[in-house]
Motif scaffolding. Structure first.
Motif, mmCIF file in Angstrom:
data_model
loop_
_atom_site.group_PDB
_atom_site.id
_atom_site.type_symbol
_atom_site.label_atom_id
_atom_site.label_comp_id
_atom_site.label_asym_id
_atom_site.label_seq_id
_atom_site.Cartn_x
_atom_site.Cartn_y
_atom_site.Cartn_z
ATOM 1 N N TRP A 30 0.820 -1.205 0.000
ATOM 2 C CA TRP A 30 0.000 0.000 0.000
ATOM 3 C C TRP A 30 0.859 1.262 0.000
ATOM 4 O O TRP A 30 0.410 2.329 -0.414
ATOM 5 N N GLY A 31 2.101 1.131 0.422
ATOM 6 C CA GLY A 31 2.991 2.278 0.446
ATOM 7 C C GLY A 31 3.823 2.454 -0.811
ATOM 8 O O GLY A 31 4.595 3.410 -0.903
ATOM 9 N N LEU A 32 3.684 1.549 -1.800
ATOM 10 C CA LEU A 32 4.458 1.665 -3.028
ATOM 11 C C LEU A 32 4.146 2.966 -3.764
ATOM 12 O O LEU A 32 2.999 3.403 -3.824
ATOM 13 N N ALA A 33 5.183 3.560 -4.336
ATOM 14 C CA ALA A 33 4.998 4.777 -5.129
ATOM 15 C C ALA A 33 4.361 4.436 -6.470
ATOM 16 O O ALA A 33 4.675 3.416 -7.088
ATOM 17 N N THR A 34 3.461 5.297 -6.940
ATOM 18 C CA THR A 34 2.825 5.143 -8.245
ATOM 19 C C THR A 34 3.333 6.234 -9.180
ATOM 20 O O THR A 34 4.051 7.141 -8.751
ATOM 21 N N PRO A 35 2.987 6.184 -10.474
ATOM 22 C CA PRO A 35 3.484 7.211 -11.395
ATOM 23 C C PRO A 35 3.027 8.624 -11.065
ATOM 24 O O PRO A 35 3.624 9.584 -11.555
ATOM 25 N N ALA A 36 1.977 8.789 -10.277
ATOM 26 C CA ALA A 36 1.536 10.126 -9.871
ATOM 27 C C ALA A 36 2.448 10.628 -8.766
ATOM 28 O O ALA A 36 2.539 10.014 -7.701
ATOM 29 N N ALA A 37 3.130 11.729 -9.021
ATOM 30 C CA ALA A 37 4.131 12.228 -8.081
ATOM 31 C C ALA A 37 3.540 12.429 -6.690
ATOM 32 O O ALA A 37 2.530 13.123 -6.520
ATOM 33 N N GLY A 38 4.171 11.794 -5.706
ATOM 34 C CA GLY A 38 3.749 11.950 -4.324
ATOM 35 C C GLY A 38 2.608 11.053 -3.898
ATOM 36 O O GLY A 38 2.186 11.098 -2.736
ATOM 37 N N TRP A 39 2.099 10.243 -4.801
ATOM 38 C CA TRP A 39 0.963 9.378 -4.497
ATOM 39 C C TRP A 39 1.400 7.918 -4.428
ATOM 40 O O TRP A 39 1.995 7.392 -5.378
ATOM 41 N N SER A 40 1.052 7.279 -3.311
ATOM 42 C CA SER A 40 1.265 5.850 -3.142
ATOM 43 C C SER A 40 0.040 5.090 -3.630
ATOM 44 O O SER A 40 -0.977 5.687 -4.021
ATOM 45 N N VAL A 41 0.110 3.760 -3.566
ATOM 46 C CA VAL A 41 -1.074 2.942 -3.856
ATOM 47 C C VAL A 41 -2.224 3.354 -2.947
ATOM 48 O O VAL A 41 -3.379 3.464 -3.377
ATOM 49 N N ALA A 42 -1.923 3.601 -1.677
ATOM 50 C CA ALA A 42 -2.966 4.028 -0.741
ATOM 51 C C ALA A 42 -3.631 5.322 -1.199
ATOM 52 O O ALA A 42 -4.852 5.477 -1.091
ATOM 53 N N HIS A 43 -2.846 6.264 -1.724
ATOM 54 C CA HIS A 43 -3.425 7.517 -2.208
ATOM 55 C C HIS A 43 -4.363 7.269 -3.402
ATOM 56 O O HIS A 43 -5.407 7.929 -3.528
ATOM 57 N N GLN A 44 -3.979 6.337 -4.260
ATOM 58 C CA GLN A 44 -4.831 6.050 -5.416
ATOM 59 C C GLN A 44 -6.185 5.493 -4.968
ATOM 60 O O GLN A 44 -7.248 5.923 -5.449
ATOM 61 N N VAL A 45 -6.168 4.525 -4.061
ATOM 62 C CA VAL A 45 -7.420 3.970 -3.556
ATOM 63 C C VAL A 45 -8.188 5.026 -2.773
ATOM 64 O O VAL A 45 -9.414 5.130 -2.871
ATOM 65 N N ALA A 46 -7.464 5.829 -2.010
ATOM 66 C CA ALA A 46 -8.106 6.891 -1.239
ATOM 67 C C ALA A 46 -8.820 7.876 -2.157
ATOM 68 O O ALA A 46 -9.935 8.321 -1.859
ATOM 69 N N HIS A 47 -8.186 8.210 -3.275
ATOM 70 C CA HIS A 47 -8.827 9.131 -4.216
ATOM 71 C C HIS A 47 -10.104 8.526 -4.789
ATOM 72 O O HIS A 47 -11.130 9.211 -4.910
ATOM 73 N N LEU A 48 -10.054 7.242 -5.141
ATOM 74 C CA LEU A 48 -11.251 6.592 -5.659
ATOM 75 C C LEU A 48 -12.355 6.576 -4.610
ATOM 76 O O LEU A 48 -13.527 6.847 -4.919
ATOM 77 N N ALA A 49 -12.002 6.265 -3.373
ATOM 78 C CA ALA A 49 -12.998 6.239 -2.302
ATOM 79 C C ALA A 49 -13.577 7.630 -2.064
ATOM 80 O O ALA A 49 -14.796 7.785 -1.870
ATOM 81 N N TRP A 50 -12.719 8.623 -2.099
ATOM 82 C CA TRP A 50 -13.155 10.000 -1.852
ATOM 83 C C TRP A 50 -14.071 10.504 -2.965
ATOM 84 O O TRP A 50 -15.115 11.118 -2.714
ATOM 85 N N THR A 51 -13.715 10.222 -4.224
ATOM 86 C CA THR A 51 -14.552 10.692 -5.326
ATOM 87 C C THR A 51 -15.838 9.882 -5.436
ATOM 88 O O THR A 51 -16.871 10.417 -5.849
ATOM 89 N N ASP A 52 -15.792 8.601 -5.079
ATOM 90 C CA ASP A 52 -17.042 7.834 -5.011
ATOM 91 C C ASP A 52 -17.982 8.450 -3.980
ATOM 92 O O ASP A 52 -19.196 8.551 -4.199
ATOM 93 N N HIS A 53 -17.422 8.879 -2.859
ATOM 94 C CA HIS A 53 -18.237 9.527 -1.829
ATOM 95 C C HIS A 53 -18.816 10.837 -2.352
ATOM 96 O O HIS A 53 -19.998 11.147 -2.121
ATOM 97 N N SER A 54 -18.015 11.603 -3.074
ATOM 98 C CA SER A 54 -18.507 12.846 -3.657
ATOM 99 C C SER A 54 -19.645 12.568 -4.638
ATOM 100 O O SER A 54 -20.667 13.270 -4.641
ATOM 101 N N ALA A 55 -19.457 11.540 -5.477
ATOM 102 C CA ALA A 55 -20.503 11.193 -6.439
ATOM 103 C C ALA A 55 -21.765 10.721 -5.733
ATOM 104 O O ALA A 55 -22.884 11.033 -6.169
ATOM 105 N N LEU A 56 -21.611 9.979 -4.643
ATOM 106 C CA LEU A 56 -22.776 9.518 -3.887
ATOM 107 C C LEU A 56 -23.550 10.705 -3.322
ATOM 108 O O LEU A 56 -24.790 10.722 -3.355
ATOM 109 N N LEU A 57 -22.830 11.697 -2.823
ATOM 110 C CA LEU A 57 -23.502 12.904 -2.342
ATOM 111 C C LEU A 57 -24.245 13.604 -3.479
ATOM 112 O O LEU A 57 -25.377 14.081 -3.304
ATOM 113 N N ALA A 58 -23.614 13.675 -4.638
ATOM 114 C CA ALA A 58 -24.259 14.317 -5.777
ATOM 115 C C ALA A 58 -25.565 13.609 -6.145
ATOM 116 O O ALA A 58 -26.541 14.244 -6.542
#
Length: 271
Positions: A30-58
């Motif tokens: 989960w701590g591996l670096a991904t091609p997005a600067a400064g983002w780990s695997v955890a950040h990628q999943v976190a972004h998906l979870a966060w935007t899914d939550h935003s879409a659910l609110l919408a």
């Protein structure tokens, strides 16, 4: 698209595939670096979870979503990173559970939406089909970042037809994001699908044309690869200009990915 069931089904499958990439990872994965600067695997999943939550609110809570929009307007350049950072601080098991719960709730909300309903978003309002398409595009793109970090091959599927169609439909949006006036005439886009068939958009006699593999076009419009590394051909100056600015996601374009010979890095987040 009058019936959004097919794209919601494909969103479900795309999410399950991305889930399998992380479900068995240990803390170090989960701590591996991904091609997005400064983002780990955890950040990628976190972004998906966060935007899914935003879409659910919408979809379910217009007032709650409008509050998110106000936060975004107050910090337009850091809002996305802050959301990812907040969720990424969770323990991997908790983050994974939150992502699964949120995307299941969003899927149920989209399936039960009244016909013709439109939901607010950071760009123009969306139908259930458009919302599902946008979520599939992001899930595929961030799943690619996770696959890159973990070294797991991820063959393209025909679910890319949704990403390709969104990339074509957002042509004028991409011009607007860069402060440019879109061309008045439609383009012809011909893409070779993973299964070998041709996906075509626009009039056959359009003088401005884009051709190439569907995978490469999807990588371009999600800004997951530099144009120099893709087998896309533009015929006509307007089409050529479009390939330099194309993006299928809302928000600022960011720096994009550098050519492969220049190494990894660059912004990989899609708001």
């Amino acid at each position: 698209m009058s019936d959004p069931s097919s794209v919601i089904d494909d969103l479900h499958e795309e999410s399950e595939e991305a889930d399998r990439l992380v479900a068995r990872l240990g803390p170090e994965g989960w701590g591996l670096a991904t091609p997005a600067a400064g983002w780990s695997v955890a950040h990628q999943v976190a972004h998906l979870a966060w935007t899914d939550h935003s879409a659910l609110l919408a979809v379910t809570d217009g007032d709650g979503f409008r509050a998110l929009v106000e936060q975004a307007l107050a910090a337009p350049h850091t809002f996305v990173d802050e959301g990812a950072e907040e969720y990424a601080r969770l323990a991997p098991a908790e983050l994974l559970a939150r992502w699964r719960k949120g995307r299941a709730a969003l899927e149920n909300g989209l399936r039960s939406a009244p016909p013709g309903a439109r939901f607010p978003w950071y760009g123009p309002p969306m139908s259930a089909a458009s919302m599902a398409t946008a979520r599939l595009m992001e899930t595929w793109a961030h799943g690619l970042d996770i696959a890159d970090a973990t070294g797991v091959p991820r063959p393209p599927t025909d679910r890319l037809r949704h990403v390709a169609r969104l990339g074509v439909r957002t042509r004028d949006f991409a011009y607007g994001v860069h402060g440019l006036t879109p061309p008045t005439d439609p383009f012809r886009v011909e893409l070779l699908a993973p299964g070998g068939e041709l996906w075509a958009y626009g009039p056959e006699d359009a003088p401005q044309r884009v051709t190439g593999p569907a995978l490469d076009f999807c990588l371009l419009v999600t800004r997951r690869a530099h144009r120099a590394d893709l087998a896309l051909t533009a015929d006509g100056p307007d089409a050529d200009r479009w390939l330099g600015i194309a993006q299928a996601f809302a928000g600022p374009p960011g720096g994009g990915r550098p050519p492969k010979e220049e190494g990894r890095g660059g912004q990989g987040h899609t708001p």
